[in-house]
Design a protein around this motif. Structure first.
Motif, PDB file in Angstrom:
ATOM      1  N   ASP A 175       0.838  -1.196   0.000  1.00 23.73           N
ATOM      2  CA  ASP A 175       0.000   0.000   0.000  1.00 23.73           C
ATOM      3  C   ASP A 175       0.877   1.251   0.000  1.00 23.73           C
ATOM      4  O   ASP A 175       0.622   2.208  -0.757  1.00 23.73           O
ATOM      5  CB  ASP A 175      -0.920  -0.024   1.220  1.00 23.73           C
ATOM      6  N   HIS A 176       1.920   1.238   0.828  1.00 23.05           N
ATOM      7  CA  HIS A 176       2.825   2.387   0.885  1.00 23.05           C
ATOM      8  C   HIS A 176       3.515   2.603  -0.467  1.00 23.05           C
ATOM      9  O   HIS A 176       3.600   3.743  -0.960  1.00 23.05           O
ATOM     10  CB  HIS A 176       3.868   2.173   1.981  1.00 23.05           C
ATOM     11  N   GLN A 177       3.991   1.519  -1.084  1.00 27.10           N
ATOM     12  CA  GLN A 177       4.660   1.648  -2.378  1.00 27.10           C
ATOM     13  C   GLN A 177       3.729   2.239  -3.432  1.00 27.10           C
ATOM     14  O   GLN A 177       4.129   3.084  -4.233  1.00 27.10           O
ATOM     15  CB  GLN A 177       5.183   0.286  -2.833  1.00 27.10           C
ATOM     16  N   MET A 178       2.474   1.784  -3.440  1.00 26.36           N
ATOM     17  CA  MET A 178       1.531   2.299  -4.429  1.00 26.36           C
ATOM     18  C   MET A 178       1.140   3.740  -4.119  1.00 26.36           C
ATOM     19  O   MET A 178       0.876   4.534  -5.041  1.00 26.36           O
ATOM     20  CB  MET A 178       0.291   1.404  -4.474  1.00 26.36           C
ATOM     21  N   ASN A 179       1.133   4.113  -2.838  1.00 27.49           N
ATOM     22  CA  ASN A 179       0.859   5.505  -2.487  1.00 27.49           C
ATOM     23  C   ASN A 179       1.969   6.416  -2.991  1.00 27.49           C
ATOM     24  O   ASN A 179       1.712   7.536  -3.452  1.00 27.49           O
ATOM     25  CB  ASN A 179       0.700   5.654  -0.974  1.00 27.49           C
ATOM     26  N   VAL A 180       3.213   5.960  -2.868  1.00 26.46           N
ATOM     27  CA  VAL A 180       4.336   6.727  -3.403  1.00 26.46           C
ATOM     28  C   VAL A 180       4.176   6.891  -4.912  1.00 26.46           C
ATOM     29  O   VAL A 180       4.418   7.974  -5.464  1.00 26.46           O
ATOM     30  CB  VAL A 180       5.671   6.021  -3.079  1.00 26.46           C
ATOM     31  N   ARG A 181       3.736   5.829  -5.574  1.00 30.31           N
ATOM     32  CA  ARG A 181       3.548   5.900  -7.029  1.00 30.31           C
ATOM     33  C   ARG A 181       2.442   6.879  -7.395  1.00 30.31           C
ATOM     34  O   ARG A 181       2.548   7.610  -8.397  1.00 30.31           O
ATOM     35  CB  ARG A 181       3.218   4.513  -7.563  1.00 30.31           C
ATOM     36  N   VAL A 182       1.374   6.923  -6.597  1.00 30.83           N
ATOM     37  CA  VAL A 182       0.288   7.891  -6.822  1.00 30.83           C
ATOM     38  C   VAL A 182       0.832   9.313  -6.713  1.00 30.83           C
ATOM     39  O   VAL A 182       0.536  10.187  -7.542  1.00 30.83           O
ATOM     40  CB  VAL A 182      -0.851   7.670  -5.813  1.00 30.83           C
ATOM     41  N   SER A 183       1.649   9.539  -5.686  1.00 30.90           N
ATOM     42  CA  SER A 183       2.224  10.876  -5.493  1.00 30.90           C
ATOM     43  C   SER A 183       3.066  11.277  -6.692  1.00 30.90           C
ATOM     44  O   SER A 183       2.994  12.434  -7.168  1.00 30.90           O
ATOM     45  CB  SER A 183       3.069  10.899  -4.215  1.00 30.90           C
ATOM     46  N   GLU A 184       3.872  10.362  -7.192  1.00 35.06           N
ATOM     47  CA  GLU A 184       4.730  10.654  -8.340  1.00 35.06           C
ATOM     48  C   GLU A 184       3.907  10.857  -9.610  1.00 35.06           C
ATOM     49  O   GLU A 184       4.227  11.698 -10.453  1.00 35.06           O
ATOM     50  CB  GLU A 184       5.724   9.505  -8.539  1.00 35.06           C
ATOM     51  N   GLU A 185       2.846  10.067  -9.741  1.00 34.18           N
ATOM     52  CA  GLU A 185       2.034  10.101 -10.959  1.00 34.18           C
ATOM     53  C   GLU A 185       1.301  11.430 -11.116  1.00 34.18           C
ATOM     54  O   GLU A 185       1.243  12.007 -12.201  1.00 34.18           O
ATOM     55  CB  GLU A 185       1.033   8.944 -10.927  1.00 34.18           C
ATOM     56  N   PHE A 186       0.728  11.938  -9.988  1.00 36.23           N
ATOM     57  CA  PHE A 186      -0.151  13.100 -10.087  1.00 36.23           C
ATOM     58  C   PHE A 186       0.417  14.357  -9.434  1.00 36.23           C
ATOM     59  O   PHE A 186      -0.247  15.390  -9.383  1.00 36.23           O
ATOM     60  CB  PHE A 186      -1.520  12.770  -9.486  1.00 36.23           C
TER      61      PHE A 186
END
Length: 632
Positions: free
Chosen positions: A92-103
């Motif tokens: 979940d943390h890894q995907m949250n980091v990816r969300v931050s980078e994406e948007f």
């Protein structure tokens, strides 16, 4: 465009409603990967919804809805269960980091407000509804433990017996089958519940749960397939996708590669509609040209318990063949403590001391000796007269040892055999030539090596024998057509083929009344296979061509059947002979050529269904031989 975005919004809402349940989750690998892919799918949706000018997020926290609380698992060990929960939070943390980078907007779920539902418990004794009520389940999947029926420990056997209590012959099933049974009962629970008793979320009688398990391929072969899938089909369960046998290597030290299948199954709704009112799922079989390679998808009309695009027929164990062919028997079983058996060196020494015993010593073949041309012998005293035996003290010593061995057994049946200590426990030996089929053979071979034996050679209980077999029968049984049937129906010993009388031979659909010309073509091609073998055979007491037995023994050629049928060393002449035989055999079934084994097996299953629909039940058939093999 607006219509497409509305569909995306609805799809996004649906993602949040999905639940994922692994009832044998271990450290959570399957759940973690499923969660990662679900989050990636959500990102794709958000990317598509907010692309274009003027589209932007006001608050990213309002957009991300997929969370770890949609994931459920059961794990019997406490520490792996804790790891599974932590692993989902880490993903979940890894995907949250990816969300931050994406948007370009910081996104984090701190403090943690939701948790995965990982239960530390025994999946075979727990009620799965206590973990995730069936009416809320979307997907049930996992990789349950691989333990053979004969290798369970006491605790596993007790758990399995409890699950299989209402399944006839459930004791034959491997441990992994218990998860299939539990899953079937779990997804059937909603269907069985009265409409007025259902929660509001299930008022429509929802039955759209999809299940899939990685399993050993044993549950789709031999007797197990009939036992397990006979029960599952009776519950309404159907298969909608399947990966046929592939090799799965475990990276853990000391763990051998196993041969696995993946089976996806579901319970069709009474209306014939699937999840969300959709139609029934498409049926797909994933084929592996190389079990260590990648799969390719093939659409199917139906997937039966043997993972074949064919009707849902079950191969039941039979005592006599479904076609008019010679009956098959088990080989001869000594139950002698080894006292009847002689190696080549022992035979030589024995005859030096007691030369008059030579008439009672015969070649004795098990599967290994036959395939690898290993000399082995036995004392065969079936026709010995009492006065002859009394003049052979070394023979009598061995007879006395057999008697003592049988008397010391804890089994009454073996004790009773001590009354006839000169005889094998089970005798099936014919007085004429017969066809020998090894009970176990390597899966690497394109064909199970079989051959004709003279009456002087005694086959052990590790072989099967077909008395009165002709070249025509040999030709059919050593063809690719028959081998296709073997691969899908036989049991396995590890990964090796385990040929059986009751499942494989007695259920094999032979050609329907071939013409004299077709039969002659098979016989000629069969003899050509024997001739091709004979060019390379080593000298031994094992004749592989009846008409050339003496000639080939004297020429001293040096290959065994293991050499001849190794895929890397199979002689071109033998390859060509088998190809010609295959053409002759295929022509006995139909005019059109078969493109591959899948077509052959589909054809054979359809023919099997036609043949067995005309037969009485097995219990109604007359028994031709009621004598049973005795085991220690």
């Amino acid at each position: 465009m607006r219509g497409n975005k509305n569909k995306l919004f609805e799809f996004h809402k649906k993602l949040r409603t999905l639940t994922f349940f692994d009832p044998a989750c271990g450290c959570g690998n399957f759940l973690v990967i499923a969660y990662r892919e679900l989050r990636k799918l959500e990102l794709d949706v958000l990317r598509a919804v907010h692309e274009g000018p003027g589209s932007r997020f006001l608050d990213i926290h309002q957009e991300i809805s997929v969370d770890v609380d949609q994931f459920f698992g059961i794990e019997i060990e406490e520490f792996p269960a804790q790891i599974a929960q932590v692993a989902l939070w880490l993903m979940d943390h890894q995907m949250n980091v990816r969300v931050s980078e994406e948007f370009g907007m910081y996104f984090a779920r701190i403090p943690l407000k939701t948790s995965p539902h990982i239960v530390n418990g025994n999946a075979l004794t727990l009620d799965w509804n206590d973990v995730l009520p069936a009416e809320r389940a979307s997907y049930v999947f996992g990789n349950p433990p691989f333990v053979g029926a004969k290798f369970m420990d006491d605790a596993q056997r007790e758990d399995a017996q409890r699950v299989f209590a209402d399944i006839k012959s459930g004791g034959l099933l491997d441990f992994v089958a218990a998860w299939y049974v539990k899953a079937a009962r779990y997804i059937n629970a909603v269907r069985a519940e009265p409409v007025e008793a259902r929660s509001p979320s299930t008022s429509s009688g929802r039955t759209d749960v999809r299940c899939a398990f990685v399993s050993t391929n044993s549950i789709t072969q031999g007797e197990q397939a009939g036992v397990l899938w006979g029960w599952l089909l009776a519950q309404g369960i159907r298969i909608h996708f399947a990966h046929r046998t592939f090799q799965w290597s475990n990276e853990a030290r000391g763990m051998a590669a196993v041969h696995c299948v993946i089976i996806g199954f579901y319970l069709p709704s009474p209306s014939g509609r699937g999840a969300g009112g959709e139609g029934e799922p498409k049926k797909t079989i994933y084929e592996y040209e190389d079990i260590r390679g990648e799969a390719h998808a093939v659409s199917a009309h139906n997937i039966n318990p043997y993972l074949v695009d064919a009707p849902n027929v079950l191969i039941e164990k039979r005592s006599i063949p479904i076609c008019s062919v010679p009956e098959i028997r088990f080989g001869n079983q000594p139950i002698d403590g080894g006292h009847f058996i002689l190696s080549e060196a022992e035979r030589t020494e024995f005859l030096k001391q007691e030369p008059d015993a030579e008439k009672f010593i015969r070649p004795f073949l098990g599967a290994d000796e036959f395939i690898n041309n290993i000399p082995r012998y036995c004392l065969w005293l079936r026709d010995a007269k009492p006065d002859e035996l009394r003049r052979l003290p070394l023979v009598m010593q061995r007879v006395q040892a057999v008697k003592a061995f049988r008397l010391e057994s804890k089994r009454q049946a073996t004790n009773e055999l001590a009354a006839t200590p000169t005889q094998f426990a089970f005798v099936s030996h014919p007085d004429s030539h017969y066809l020998l089929i090894p009970s176990v053979s390597s899966e690497r071979r394109s064909f199970i090596p079989i051959g004709f034996m003279p009456p002087e050679v005694v086959a052990s209980n590790l072989c099967l024998i077909v008395p009165d077999a002709t070249l025509y029968h040999f030709g059919i049984l050593t063809s690719t057509m028959h081998m296709a049937w073997v691969r899908y129906t036989c049991g396995r010993l590890e990964s090796r083929y385990r040929y059986s009388a009751g499942i494989v031979y007695n259920n094999f659909p032979w050609p329907d009344e071939p013409t004299d010309k077709q039969r002659a073509a098979v016989e000629a091609a069969a003899q050509a296979v024997l001739d091709a073998r004979a060019k390379f055979m080593q000298p031994s007491p094992l004749p592989f061509s009846r008409s050339r037995e003496r000639e080939e023994r004297s020429e001293g050629r040096g290959s065994s059947l293991a050499d001849l049928y190794d895929p890397l060393t199979m002689p071109p002449a033998l390859v060509k002979a088998h190809q010609a035989l295959d053409r002759a055999v295929d022509a006995c079934y139909r005019k059109a050529a078969f493109a591959n084994d899948a077509q052959r097996v589909e054809f054979l299953f359809e023919r099997y269904q036609q043949l067995t629909s005309l037969l009485p039940t097995e219990t109604a058939k007359p028994k031709r031989n009621t004598k049973k093999k005795t085991t220690t």
